[in-house]
Write a protein that holds these residues in place. Structure first.
Motif, PDB file in Angstrom:
ATOM      1  N   PHE A 129     -10.468 -71.018  48.400  1.00 25.83           N
ATOM      2  CA  PHE A 129     -11.123 -72.146  49.070  1.00 25.83           C
ATOM      3  C   PHE A 129     -11.592 -71.688  50.438  1.00 25.83           C
ATOM      4  O   PHE A 129     -11.156 -70.651  50.963  1.00 25.83           O
ATOM      5  N   ASP A 130     -12.510 -72.466  51.014  1.00 26.75           N
ATOM      6  CA  ASP A 130     -13.049 -72.135  52.339  1.00 26.75           C
ATOM      7  C   ASP A 130     -11.943 -72.254  53.386  1.00 26.75           C
ATOM      8  O   ASP A 130     -11.100 -73.163  53.325  1.00 26.75           O
TER       9      ASP A 130
ATOM     10  N   SER B  37      -7.428 -74.372  55.836  1.00 29.98           N
ATOM     11  CA  SER B  37      -8.619 -74.884  55.159  1.00 29.98           C
ATOM     12  C   SER B  37      -8.720 -76.387  55.373  1.00 29.98           C
ATOM     13  O   SER B  37      -7.872 -77.159  54.870  1.00 29.98           O
TER      14      SER B  37
ATOM     15  N   GLU C  66     -10.784 -78.445  54.016  1.00 32.31           N
ATOM     16  CA  GLU C  66     -10.985 -79.098  52.718  1.00 32.31           C
ATOM     17  C   GLU C  66      -9.664 -79.240  51.973  1.00 32.31           C
ATOM     18  O   GLU C  66      -9.391 -80.282  51.356  1.00 32.31           O
TER      19      GLU C  66
ATOM     20  N   THR D 105      -7.600 -82.406  41.603  1.00 36.85           N
ATOM     21  CA  THR D 105      -8.441 -81.737  42.602  1.00 36.85           C
ATOM     22  C   THR D 105      -7.742 -80.505  43.155  1.00 36.85           C
ATOM     23  O   THR D 105      -8.351 -79.443  43.335  1.00 36.85           O
TER      24      THR D 105
ATOM     25  N   TRP E 100      -8.186 -75.691  42.670  1.00 36.54           N
ATOM     26  CA  TRP E 100      -8.004 -74.567  43.599  1.00 36.54           C
ATOM     27  C   TRP E 100      -6.842 -73.664  43.172  1.00 36.54           C
ATOM     28  O   TRP E 100      -6.311 -72.907  43.967  1.00 36.54           O
TER      29      TRP E 100
END
Length: 438
Positions: free
Chosen positions: A129-130, A156, A158, A186, A190
């Motif tokens: 993930f970012d 992160s 997000e 959700t 990830w």
């Protein structure tokens, strides 16, 4: 008195007979001596062009010089042949070899290459993930990691928001199960497992610096990320490889491809361990030729359970089984002189004479330190294998054809014919032999 007259008469007759035999054949003897002096054993040739063989009182068709007589000529040499003295041969250490077709002892094919990682076992660790990398526990090449091992911490926004959404949905888990399951899934996108999600639910608050876990096993071969850097989802952090198996990649020239095939056993010799040989098999031969190097990649599979081999090591591949053509003669590389597009050798046309002749040959495949010869010589010919350059230099000094000659035999003959046509108007000298025979 009568007896004395008879005696004088007899002596007179005897004297006349002796005079006839002595003085009567003088002209014949003189003529014979003249003929022998005019026509001794030898030939008329040009001093500048010894290959010319003419007649008495003639001129050279190439330079228009008078022909000179050379006596006691034992053999007629072409422009590609010349003689060397025994002392010169000994001083230059000229050595010859008789051409054969048997495979040489050192005809092992040698390929140069390098040890590389097994690309099938290579992997890349990426971010899921970012976020910003706050900590990397593995930050040096050569460190080993295993799948599931914690390798660092990432912040992160997000991921923080997704955790917060999940915690908020707990209040209506029983009344709105679909919304709760959607928030939970959700995090699953990830690649967070059930254990991690349950830990978040039990903590009751989002994790700010979320742990990064390795999803590959191997040895780190390249680091691509650093602490404090911001990376998007899928960006590589480092590369890994399982070094228990490696590849050896070697360059083979086009002329060597006929000796190689998939499944063929070879011996690998390392620069780092010159006294050790590793047995391997060819697993891949590249179907395309490298346009710059004019080589083809040949790959072998190598087991490295002890970890002795390192990617990047230089290596040599020794191919023991060479598919030789038993009908073609074989020559060592030292016997062949390269002249651009041509290849020449020097042979002895007469085994009992110190005469050498330049011969053009067509090279075949390279067999280690030897070449197959497709044309130009045949089995049994005696060829100079040591001192060929010295022989060629001697040919140049004698004005003979050498490796630096650009003209072929056909072009030389054509040139001589043109010279004869240009000199056709030169008046011939008169034959004076009749004058001596008078």
């Amino acid at each position: 008195m009568l007896k004395k007259l008879i005696t004088y008469f007899v002596f007179a007759i005897i004297g006349l007979l002796l005079g006839y035999f002595i003085f009567g054949t003088t002209s014949e003897v003189s003529d014979l001596e003249i003929n022998e002096s005019v026509n001794p054993i030898g030939k008329w040739s040009c001093s500048m062009h010894p290959q010319i063989d003419g007649e008495e009182n003639g001129v050279c068709p190439l330079c228009n010089m008078d022909l000179v007589f050379t006596s006691d000529v034992k053999e007629k040499l072409s422009s590609y042949q010349f003689r060397m003295s025994d002392d010169a041969i000994t001083l230059a250490n000229i050595q010859t070899i008789r051409v054969g077709i048997e495979p040489p002892n050192n005809s092992i094919l040698k390929l140069s290459g390098v040890i590389t990682t097994n690309k099938e076992n290579d992997a890349v660790q990426t971010t899921l993930f970012d976020g910003r990398i706050d900590k990397l526990y593995q930050n040096s090449i050569g460190e080993k990691i295993r799948k599931g091992q914690e390798i660092g911490l990432i912040y992160s926004p997000e991921l923080y928001a997704a955790q917060d959404k999940l915690l908020t949905s707990i209040s209506y888990r029983d009344t709105h199960k679909k919304l709760f399951n959607s928030a939970r899934n959700t995090l699953g996108l990830w690649k967070l497992n059930d254990k991690q999600i349950e830990e978040i639910l039990e903590a009751g608050k989002p994790i700010v610096n979320f742990p990064l876990f390795a999803d590959v096993t191997g040895t780190i071969t390249e680091i691509l990320a650093s602490e404090g850097g911001y990376y998007s989802q899928g960006d590589p952090l480092f590369k890994t490889s399982d070094l228990r198996t490696l590849w050896g990649e070697f360059d083979a020239y086009e002329s060597q491809l006929s000796f190689l095939k998939i499944g063929q056993e070879i011996d690998i010799q390392l620069t780092s361990f010159p006294n050790e040989k590793i047995n391997a098999k060819i697993t891949y031969i590249e179907p395309l030729v490298n346009k710059e190097k004019r080589t083809v990649l040949v790959r072998v599979f190598i087991k490295n359970q002890k970890g002795i081999l390192k990617p990047g090591m230089f290596a040599k591949a020794l191919v023991n089984q060479v598919n030789l053509n038993k009908e073609l003669p074989i020559l060592p590389k030292s016997a062949v002189l390269w002249t651009g597009k041509r290849s020449v050798v020097y042979k002895k046309p007469f085994s009992d004479k110190s005469i050498f002749e330049m011969v053009e040959v067509e090279l075949g495949r390279r067999l280690g330190d030897f070449y197959e010869i497709q044309s130009g010589i045949r089995e049994g010919d005696v060829i100079v294998n040591e001192g060929a350059f010295t022989i060629d230099a001697a040919a140049q000094l004698k004005g003979k054809k050498s490796m630096m000659s650009n003209k072929t035999i056909d072009s030389e003959i054509h040139h001589h014919e043109n010279m004869k046509m240009e000199l056709k108007d030169v008046p011939e000298k008169k034959d004076l032999s009749a004058h001596y025979n008078r």
